[in-house]
Design a protein around this motif. Structure first.
Motif, PDB file in Angstrom:
ATOM      1  N   THR A  74       0.358  -3.008 -10.448  1.00 43.73           N
ATOM      2  CA  THR A  74       1.480  -3.830 -10.897  1.00 43.73           C
ATOM      3  C   THR A  74       2.486  -3.958  -9.746  1.00 43.73           C
ATOM      4  OG1 THR A  74       2.765  -1.941 -11.688  1.00 43.73           O
ATOM      5  CG2 THR A  74       1.185  -2.929 -13.233  1.00 43.73           C
ATOM      6  N   ALA A  75       3.473  -4.816  -9.944  1.00 43.99           N
ATOM      7  CA  ALA A  75       4.526  -4.962  -8.935  1.00 43.99           C
ATOM      8  C   ALA A  75       5.257  -3.634  -8.732  1.00 43.99           C
ATOM      9  CB  ALA A  75       5.498  -6.049  -9.362  1.00 43.99           C
ATOM     10  N   LYS A  76       5.475  -2.901  -9.823  1.00 45.18           N
ATOM     11  CA  LYS A  76       6.136  -1.595  -9.718  1.00 45.18           C
ATOM     12  C   LYS A  76       5.280  -0.618  -8.919  1.00 45.18           C
ATOM     13  CE  LYS A  76       8.061   2.229 -12.422  1.00 45.18           C
ATOM     14  NZ  LYS A  76       7.367   3.231 -11.585  1.00 45.18           N
ATOM     15  N   ASP A  77       3.957  -0.627  -9.163  1.00 42.81           N
ATOM     16  CA  ASP A  77       3.062   0.253  -8.414  1.00 42.81           C
ATOM     17  C   ASP A  77       3.165  -0.017  -6.917  1.00 42.81           C
ATOM     18  OD1 ASP A  77       2.165   1.302 -10.808  1.00 42.81           O
ATOM     19  OD2 ASP A  77       0.372   0.036 -10.897  1.00 42.81           O
ATOM     20  N   ILE A  78       3.160  -1.291  -6.555  1.00 48.05           N
ATOM     21  CA  ILE A  78       3.231  -1.668  -5.148  1.00 48.05           C
ATOM     22  C   ILE A  78       4.557  -1.231  -4.539  1.00 48.05           C
ATOM     23  CG2 ILE A  78       3.323  -3.650  -3.572  1.00 48.05           C
ATOM     24  CD1 ILE A  78       1.299  -5.040  -5.435  1.00 48.05           C
ATOM     25  N   MET A  79       5.641  -1.365  -5.306  1.00 54.27           N
ATOM     26  CA  MET A  79       6.951  -0.917  -4.824  1.00 54.27           C
ATOM     27  C   MET A  79       6.988   0.597  -4.647  1.00 54.27           C
ATOM     28  SD  MET A  79       9.541  -3.345  -7.021  1.00 54.27           S
ATOM     29  CE  MET A  79      10.989  -2.479  -6.407  1.00 54.27           C
ATOM     30  N   ASP A  80       6.378   1.323  -5.577  1.00 47.30           N
ATOM     31  CA  ASP A  80       6.339   2.788  -5.478  1.00 47.30           C
ATOM     32  C   ASP A  80       5.584   3.234  -4.236  1.00 47.30           C
ATOM     33  OD1 ASP A  80       7.818   3.163  -7.760  1.00 47.30           O
ATOM     34  OD2 ASP A  80       6.077   3.423  -9.075  1.00 47.30           O
ATOM     35  N   ILE A  81       4.496   2.553  -3.949  1.00 46.71           N
ATOM     36  CA  ILE A  81       3.706   2.893  -2.765  1.00 46.71           C
ATOM     37  C   ILE A  81       4.454   2.536  -1.491  1.00 46.71           C
ATOM     38  CG2 ILE A  81       1.585   2.358  -1.480  1.00 46.71           C
ATOM     39  CD1 ILE A  81       0.268   1.792  -4.244  1.00 46.71           C
ATOM     40  N   SER A  82       5.157   1.421  -1.523  1.00 46.39           N
ATOM     41  CA  SER A  82       5.774   0.854  -0.330  1.00 46.39           C
ATOM     42  C   SER A  82       6.707   1.812   0.406  1.00 46.39           C
ATOM     43  CB  SER A  82       6.547  -0.418  -0.695  1.00 46.39           C
ATOM     44  OG  SER A  82       7.141  -0.994   0.442  1.00 46.39           O
ATOM     45  N   ASP A  83       7.455   2.634  -0.353  1.00 47.41           N
ATOM     46  CA  ASP A  83       8.421   3.512   0.311  1.00 47.41           C
ATOM     47  C   ASP A  83       8.090   4.990   0.170  1.00 47.41           C
ATOM     48  OD1 ASP A  83       8.964   3.904  -2.346  1.00 47.41           O
ATOM     49  OD2 ASP A  83      11.133   3.610  -2.197  1.00 47.41           O
ATOM     50  N   CYS A  84       6.850   5.310  -0.212  1.00 45.93           N
ATOM     51  CA  CYS A  84       6.498   6.728  -0.363  1.00 45.93           C
ATOM     52  C   CYS A  84       6.242   7.362   1.005  1.00 45.93           C
ATOM     53  CB  CYS A  84       5.287   6.897  -1.282  1.00 45.93           C
ATOM     54  SG  CYS A  84       3.694   6.416  -0.583  1.00 45.93           S
ATOM     55  N   ASP A  85       6.274   8.696   1.039  1.00 44.20           N
ATOM     56  CA  ASP A  85       6.018   9.434   2.273  1.00 44.20           C
ATOM     57  C   ASP A  85       4.532   9.727   2.457  1.00 44.20           C
ATOM     58  OD1 ASP A  85       8.824   9.945   3.142  1.00 44.20           O
ATOM     59  OD2 ASP A  85       8.909  10.936   1.186  1.00 44.20           O
ATOM     60  N   ILE A  86       3.851   9.960   1.332  1.00 45.78           N
ATOM     61  CA  ILE A  86       2.412  10.258   1.374  1.00 45.78           C
ATOM     62  C   ILE A  86       1.725   9.459   0.274  1.00 45.78           C
ATOM     63  CG2 ILE A  86       0.627  12.042   1.193  1.00 45.78           C
ATOM     64  CD1 ILE A  86       2.748  14.108   1.959  1.00 45.78           C
ATOM     65  N   PHE A  87       0.659   8.774   0.628  1.00 51.89           N
ATOM     66  CA  PHE A  87      -0.120   8.017  -0.348  1.00 51.89           C
ATOM     67  C   PHE A  87      -1.551   8.546  -0.324  1.00 51.89           C
ATOM     68  CE2 PHE A  87      -2.620   3.990  -1.308  1.00 51.89           C
ATOM     69  CZ  PHE A  87      -2.444   4.090  -2.679  1.00 51.89           C
ATOM     70  N   VAL A  88      -2.050   8.968  -1.495  1.00 55.82           N
ATOM     71  CA  VAL A  88      -3.387   9.543  -1.605  1.00 55.82           C
ATOM     72  C   VAL A  88      -4.223   8.662  -2.518  1.00 55.82           C
ATOM     73  CG1 VAL A  88      -4.695  11.656  -2.012  1.00 55.82           C
ATOM     74  CG2 VAL A  88      -2.256  11.805  -1.509  1.00 55.82           C
ATOM     75  N   TYR A  89      -5.359   8.180  -2.005  1.00 58.32           N
ATOM     76  CA  TYR A  89      -6.223   7.335  -2.820  1.00 58.32           C
ATOM     77  C   TYR A  89      -7.683   7.593  -2.476  1.00 58.32           C
ATOM     78  CZ  TYR A  89      -6.903   3.979   1.083  1.00 58.32           C
ATOM     79  OH  TYR A  89      -7.233   3.377   2.280  1.00 58.32           O
ATOM     80  N   VAL A  90      -8.575   7.057  -3.292  1.00 59.93           N
ATOM     81  CA  VAL A  90      -9.998   7.360  -3.144  1.00 59.93           C
ATOM     82  C   VAL A  90     -10.619   6.601  -1.984  1.00 59.93           C
ATOM     83  CG1 VAL A  90     -12.263   7.279  -4.251  1.00 59.93           C
ATOM     84  CG2 VAL A  90     -10.242   7.914  -5.581  1.00 59.93           C
TER      85      VAL A  90
END
Length: 319
Positions: A74-90
């Motif tokens: 979602t747009a919120k998900d993208i915003m949350d990722i945009s300014d995070c310090d660490i992003f963990v995904y598969v």
């Protein structure tokens, strides 16, 4: 009038300054590290390594039961990722959306952990095993994304998460290291229990009337398997040929159980059972841990607790 205007301007400037202070991001030096994880296993590993005494702001994207393979941010998900310090995904086919999201991210110093990339050559291609129904929509091989279902892989990932947290928040590096070591010991213990269960089992084959996301697990413990579909298949209807093959295989191997995954309605497994000679096999469910809901998390479920439950199911299946 000029005095009034000047006073108002002063008030606005002060308010603006206070507002700016309130909105300022918390720094890594203060232990305020923002981490975003896509699915529950990754989220739970970060939670374990971060521990209770360190203030890590941790977000889970898929907490409403949505399957990894059908998720769209979602747009919120993208915003949350945009300014995070660490992003963990598969990583892998289901996470193709990530590349564009990271290109647009505000935080250019973000630490990104791609599990498929971490595995490198140890990542496995999906296997089209004998009797398995081909996905009509797939034109080329894909890599199996269900890397979290291997306890051995998990130990590697936990180490990488500890390194990332230590880089983002060096003040708590010792705590991250200690927590990671403690959690790895628990993973080692459970890994040994899986090994012992398989070594002591009289049956070494699992048969799934379903998708098969457990290849990393079965390879770890040298188990054989048969299934209706590969792990990331979009198919939901099994053909007559697939049902017949799997039913005959149950009879041939004398299997007492037929497996399914947690999101299944059980129809394929039941049809396979209905076409065996004895029609009395027990249908058991293994949890692929890819769509754990917020309610389950709130109830206290963890990656380890689900893998422990899977071990109990596995013991029944291998009798």
């Amino acid at each position: 009038m000029k005095k009034i205007i000047a006073a108002l301007c002063s008030i606005l400037i002060i308010a603006s300054a206070l507002s700016g202070c309130a909105a300022a991001p918390k720094t890594a030096d203060q232990g305020q590290v923002k981490v975003v994880a896509t699915i529950f296993p990754l989220y739970d590993w970060v939670r374990e390594v971060a521990g209770d005494d360190v203030d890590v702001n941790l977000d889970l994207l898929l907490d409403n039961g949505v399957d990894l393979h059908s998720y769209q941010p979602t747009a919120k998900d993208i915003m949350d990722i945009s300014d995070c310090d660490i992003f963990v995904y598969v990583g892998g086919e289901s996470d193709k959306w990530v590349a564009d999201t990271l290109k647009q991210a505000d935080n250019k110093d973000m630490i990104v952990l791609d599990l498929m990339d971490i595995l490198g050559d140890a990542a496995k291609e999906e296997e089209l095993k004998e009797g398995m129904q081909e996905d009509e929509h797939e034109e080329e091989p894909e890599y199996d994304e269900h890397v979290w279902l291997s306890l051995k892989n998990t130990k590697l990932f936990v180490g990488k998460i500890a390194e990332a947290l230590s880089k983002a928040d060096s003040q708590h590096a010792d705590a991250f290291k200690t927590n990671a070591e403690s959690y790895t010991q628990k993973l080692d213990s459970l890994d040994k229990q899986y090994t012992e269960a398989v070594d002591n089992a009289s049956v070494k084959t699992l048969l799934f009337g379903d998708r098969f996301p457990f290849r990393y697990m079965t390879d770890d413990y040298k188990l054989d398997y048969y299934a209706a579909f590969v792990g990331c298949s979009a198919e939901t209807e099994a053909s007559f040929e697939t049902i017949t093959f799997l039913s005959n295989k149950v009879d041939e191997l004398g299997l007492k159980t037929i497996m399914q995954i947690e999101s299944s309605d059980g129809s394929i497994a039941k049809t396979i059972r209905d076409n065996t000679k004895t029609k009395d096999q027990e249908i058991l469910t293994l949890d692929s841990i890819q769509n754990v809901t917020a309610e389950r998390i709130k109830a206290g479920e963890t990656y380890l607790s689900i893998m422990e439950s899977n071990l109990d199911v596995l013991k029944k299946a291998l009798v």
